[in-house]
Design a protein around this motif. Structure first.
Motif, PDB file in Angstrom:
ATOM      1  N   ALA A  14       0.835  -1.210   0.000  1.00  0.00           N
ATOM      2  CA  ALA A  14       0.000   0.000   0.000  1.00  0.00           C
ATOM      3  C   ALA A  14       0.865   1.254   0.000  1.00  0.00           C
ATOM      4  CB  ALA A  14      -0.934  -0.006   1.214  1.00  0.00           C
ATOM      5  N   ARG A  15       1.976   1.224   0.725  1.00  0.00           N
ATOM      6  CA  ARG A  15       2.856   2.393   0.776  1.00  0.00           C
ATOM      7  C   ARG A  15       3.581   2.596  -0.553  1.00  0.00           C
ATOM      8  NH1 ARG A  15       3.205   4.531   6.036  1.00  0.00           N
ATOM      9  NH2 ARG A  15       4.118   6.293   4.956  1.00  0.00           N
ATOM     10  N   VAL A  16       3.969   1.515  -1.229  1.00  0.00           N
ATOM     11  CA  VAL A  16       4.580   1.637  -2.562  1.00  0.00           C
ATOM     12  C   VAL A  16       3.553   2.209  -3.539  1.00  0.00           C
ATOM     13  CG1 VAL A  16       5.548   0.349  -4.515  1.00  0.00           C
ATOM     14  CG2 VAL A  16       6.319  -0.148  -2.184  1.00  0.00           C
ATOM     15  N   ASP A  17       2.320   1.738  -3.452  1.00  0.00           N
ATOM     16  CA  ASP A  17       1.260   2.269  -4.311  1.00  0.00           C
ATOM     17  C   ASP A  17       1.062   3.763  -4.058  1.00  0.00           C
ATOM     18  OD1 ASP A  17      -0.773   1.614  -6.347  1.00  0.00           O
ATOM     19  OD2 ASP A  17      -2.164   2.299  -4.789  1.00  0.00           O
ATOM     20  N   GLU A  18       1.176   4.165  -2.824  1.00  0.00           N
ATOM     21  CA  GLU A  18       1.070   5.584  -2.469  1.00  0.00           C
ATOM     22  C   GLU A  18       2.186   6.398  -3.125  1.00  0.00           C
ATOM     23  OE1 GLU A  18       1.912   7.658   1.664  1.00  0.00           O
ATOM     24  OE2 GLU A  18       0.050   6.498   1.739  1.00  0.00           O
TER      25      GLU A  18
END
Length: 113
Positions: A14-18
């Motif tokens: 989720a943080r990479v997607d962010e």
């Protein structure tokens, strides 16, 4: 331990997607005009043209590790620390420190339970 690592791995994805969504929280160099001219349509999201790279991010975990990774071969050209002449460094895996602080909190809560 594997259950908590699965949670952390999903959080990392989720943080990479962010990072993709926010262009590295505004740290990434803008697209060159020549790149914009080659793009499909009028959306100029950095590192997202076909969305193959962004869509390839997967969570992996085990008893002692959690990670977000890709199997997209050309990702290395965006994330490598090698000297650059054309493609600026735009590493979606370079997530902010607070992602690691969050992972530490999740681990500590798991150990306290």
């Amino acid at each position: 331990a594997s259950d908590v690592m699965e949670i952390i791995a999903e959080m990392l994805v989720a943080r990479v997607d962010e990072e993709f969504e926010t262009a590295g929280h505004g740290r990434w160099a803008p697209l060159a005009e020549s790149t914009k001219k080659k793009r499909r349509g009028s959306a100029y999201q950095i590192l997202v043209d076909t969305a193959r790279f962004r869509g390839s991010i997967r969570a992996s975990h085990g008893d002692d590790f959690a990670e977000a990774s890709t199997d997209t071969s050309y990702a290395v050209f965006h994330v490598s620390d090698q000297a650059r002449t054309k493609i600026p460094l735009r590493n979606p895996f370079d997530v902010p420190q607070d992602a690691f602080d969050e992972a530490t909190e999740i681990l500590l809560e798991h150990l306290a339970a």
